[in-house]
Design a protein around this motif. Structure first.
Motif, PDB file in Angstrom:
ATOM      1  N   ALA A 287     -34.418  22.638 -76.764  1.00  0.00           N
ATOM      2  CA  ALA A 287     -35.700  22.153 -76.250  1.00  0.00           C
ATOM      3  C   ALA A 287     -35.663  20.947 -75.623  1.00  0.00           C
ATOM      4  O   ALA A 287     -36.355  20.164 -74.914  1.00  0.00           O
ATOM      5  N   LEU A 288     -34.627  19.999 -76.079  1.00  0.00           N
ATOM      6  CA  LEU A 288     -34.307  18.879 -75.639  1.00  0.00           C
ATOM      7  C   LEU A 288     -33.463  18.573 -74.442  1.00  0.00           C
ATOM      8  O   LEU A 288     -33.703  17.641 -73.511  1.00  0.00           O
ATOM      9  N   GLU A 289     -32.641  19.328 -74.228  1.00  0.00           N
ATOM     10  CA  GLU A 289     -31.516  19.232 -73.233  1.00  0.00           C
ATOM     11  C   GLU A 289     -32.210  19.158 -71.748  1.00  0.00           C
ATOM     12  O   GLU A 289     -31.740  18.354 -70.993  1.00  0.00           O
ATOM     13  N   PRO A 290     -33.304  20.158 -71.568  1.00  0.00           N
ATOM     14  CA  PRO A 290     -33.918  19.848 -70.054  1.00  0.00           C
ATOM     15  C   PRO A 290     -34.459  18.372 -69.718  1.00  0.00           C
ATOM     16  O   PRO A 290     -34.491  18.169 -68.622  1.00  0.00           O
ATOM     17  N   ALA A 291     -34.632  17.637 -70.893  1.00  0.00           N
ATOM     18  CA  ALA A 291     -35.156  16.167 -70.659  1.00  0.00           C
ATOM     19  C   ALA A 291     -33.961  15.247 -70.205  1.00  0.00           C
ATOM     20  O   ALA A 291     -34.195  14.276 -69.766  1.00  0.00           O
ATOM     21  N   LEU A 292     -32.866  15.829 -70.342  1.00  0.00           N
ATOM     22  CA  LEU A 292     -31.639  14.846 -70.229  1.00  0.00           C
ATOM     23  C   LEU A 292     -30.653  15.040 -69.153  1.00  0.00           C
ATOM     24  O   LEU A 292     -30.918  16.059 -68.385  1.00  0.00           O
ATOM     25  N   PHE A 293     -30.098  14.043 -68.787  1.00  0.00           N
ATOM     26  CA  PHE A 293     -29.317  14.174 -67.435  1.00  0.00           C
ATOM     27  C   PHE A 293     -27.918  14.212 -67.739  1.00  0.00           C
ATOM     28  O   PHE A 293     -27.132  13.159 -67.709  1.00  0.00           O
ATOM     29  N   LEU A 294     -27.285  15.304 -68.693  1.00  0.00           N
ATOM     30  CA  LEU A 294     -26.028  15.366 -69.278  1.00  0.00           C
ATOM     31  C   LEU A 294     -24.990  15.197 -68.166  1.00  0.00           C
ATOM     32  O   LEU A 294     -24.101  14.617 -68.541  1.00  0.00           O
ATOM     33  N   GLU A 295     -25.325  15.694 -66.781  1.00  0.00           N
ATOM     34  CA  GLU A 295     -24.289  15.754 -65.691  1.00  0.00           C
ATOM     35  C   GLU A 295     -23.906  14.322 -65.540  1.00  0.00           C
ATOM     36  O   GLU A 295     -22.763  13.884 -64.936  1.00  0.00           O
ATOM     37  N   GLU A 296     -24.849  13.093 -65.880  1.00  0.00           N
ATOM     38  CA  GLU A 296     -24.152  11.865 -65.742  1.00  0.00           C
ATOM     39  C   GLU A 296     -23.416  11.293 -66.764  1.00  0.00           C
ATOM     40  O   GLU A 296     -22.863  10.123 -66.614  1.00  0.00           O
ATOM     41  N   PHE A 297     -23.166  11.979 -67.651  1.00  0.00           N
ATOM     42  CA  PHE A 297     -22.049  11.360 -68.677  1.00  0.00           C
ATOM     43  C   PHE A 297     -21.198  12.739 -68.957  1.00  0.00           C
ATOM     44  O   PHE A 297     -20.949  13.180 -70.295  1.00  0.00           O
ATOM     45  N   PRO A 298     -20.043  12.677 -68.059  1.00  0.00           N
ATOM     46  CA  PRO A 298     -19.157  13.889 -68.385  1.00  0.00           C
ATOM     47  C   PRO A 298     -18.372  13.407 -69.349  1.00  0.00           C
ATOM     48  O   PRO A 298     -17.994  12.204 -69.651  1.00  0.00           O
ATOM     49  N   LYS A 299     -17.688  14.252 -70.213  1.00  0.00           N
ATOM     50  CA  LYS A 299     -16.382  14.189 -71.268  1.00  0.00           C
ATOM     51  C   LYS A 299     -17.063  13.195 -72.505  1.00  0.00           C
ATOM     52  O   LYS A 299     -16.249  12.776 -73.137  1.00  0.00           O
ATOM     53  N   THR A 300     -18.322  13.216 -72.465  1.00  0.00           N
ATOM     54  CA  THR A 300     -18.964  12.672 -73.664  1.00  0.00           C
ATOM     55  C   THR A 300     -19.881  13.540 -74.452  1.00  0.00           C
ATOM     56  O   THR A 300     -20.270  14.641 -74.121  1.00  0.00           O
ATOM     57  N   VAL A 301     -20.239  12.886 -75.771  1.00  0.00           N
ATOM     58  CA  VAL A 301     -21.207  13.767 -76.479  1.00  0.00           C
ATOM     59  C   VAL A 301     -22.462  12.658 -76.744  1.00  0.00           C
ATOM     60  O   VAL A 301     -22.083  11.556 -77.285  1.00  0.00           O
ATOM     61  N   ILE A 302     -23.724  13.375 -76.869  1.00  0.00           N
ATOM     62  CA  ILE A 302     -24.721  12.779 -77.342  1.00  0.00           C
ATOM     63  C   ILE A 302     -24.983  13.307 -78.809  1.00  0.00           C
ATOM     64  O   ILE A 302     -25.172  14.542 -78.916  1.00  0.00           O
ATOM     65  N   ASP A 303     -24.864  12.439 -79.939  1.00  0.00           N
ATOM     66  CA  ASP A 303     -25.115  13.334 -81.266  1.00  0.00           C
ATOM     67  C   ASP A 303     -26.445  12.939 -81.899  1.00  0.00           C
ATOM     68  O   ASP A 303     -27.009  11.890 -81.779  1.00  0.00           O
TER      69      ASP A 303
END
Ligand code: ADP
Length: 231
Positions: free
Chosen positions: A97-113
């Motif tokens: 539900a949350l992932e579509p709101a984020l730009f995860l491609e901007e933060f390779p190799k990291t995690v958001i917990d």
């Protein structure tokens, strides 16, 4: 909508008393607490940061890692402490539900917990947790396409109701339909349903939940402005 036939005297299309507070866990990068009546969720965000264990790392994008947990005293029967099948499933649907709101491609190799704890539970805990998580992500300064708003609506005793209590959810004809939405684009990022319903009831229920999300969106923005100042 019309006069109340609900045990707590709410209108059919009325949310429970909602409280939202941003920045409740000082140690975290971002945090928030959201109450819907007797349901209370706290969310804390850490990251983006290096991921452990390292084999979970993705070279092209960041990872969103959500945990959902109901505290033992959150319900009157005392829940067994710790994660279980239900909490694992909820963590998965909340992540989606949350992932579509984020730009995860901007933060390779990291995690958001994101850790979500349910302090007290009277139905609608996944919705409260999603609203809290969305606010906590914004509080952490993580870029987002939009806030994610969530509420469950449903049917009990032949009426379509917004934000049902546990007592309403236990009605013999109940349907329970949680949704999450990014209101700016009206994209729905979570849609689940328990129970048996006609096409018309499902449509009416979704429509009511969407209007609930619009109200929650205003409350979320107000909660952020309350912490960050500009009126
Ligand atoms: P949601 O909380 O998102 O509505 P469910 O439909 O799974 O999710 O749960 C509905 C409600 O049932 C919870 O909010 C809580 O009040 C109650 N509940 C869930 N799990 C337990 C449990 N292990 N013990 C007692 N009550 C529970």
């Amino acid at each position: 909508m019309t006069k109340s036939e609900r045990t707590d005297n709410r209108k059919l299309d009325e949310l429970r008393p909602v409280k939202m507070k941003v920045g409740v866990i000082k140690r975290a990068d971002g945090s928030a607490e959201v109450e819907f009546g007797l349901t209370t969720a706290i969310a804390a965000v850490y990251g983006p940061r290096q991921i452990h264990p390292r084999h979970q790392e993705k070279s092209e994008r960041g990872v969103l890692r959500c945990r959902y947990n109901m505290l033992p005293f959150s319900v009157s029967d005392r829940k067994r402490p710790g994660y279980d099948r239900r909490s694992t499933e909820l963590a998965k649907v909340i992540t989606d539900a949350l992932e579509p709101a984020l730009f995860l491609e901007e933060f390779p190799k990291t995690v958001i917990d994101i850790d979500m704890e349910i302090i007290q539970a009277d139905a609608g805990t996944r919705a409260a947790a999603i609203n809290a998580a969305s606010l906590a992500l914004a509080d952490a300064g993580i870029p987002m396409r939009d806030l994610v708003c969530s509420v469950a609506s449903g049917r009990a005793n032949k009426k379509i109701l917004l934000d049902m209590t546990k007592e309403e959810e236990d009605a013999p004809d109940a349907i329970d339909l949680p949704i999450a939405m990014m209101p700016r684009t009206r994209k729905i990022t979570l849609l689940q349903m328990d129970g048996v319903a006609s096409h018309k009831d499902i449509e009416d229920t979704i429509e009511l939940a969407e209007s609930g999300c619009d109200t929650l969106y205003k409350m979320q923005k107000k909660a952020i402005l309350k912490k960050y100042g500009s009126k």
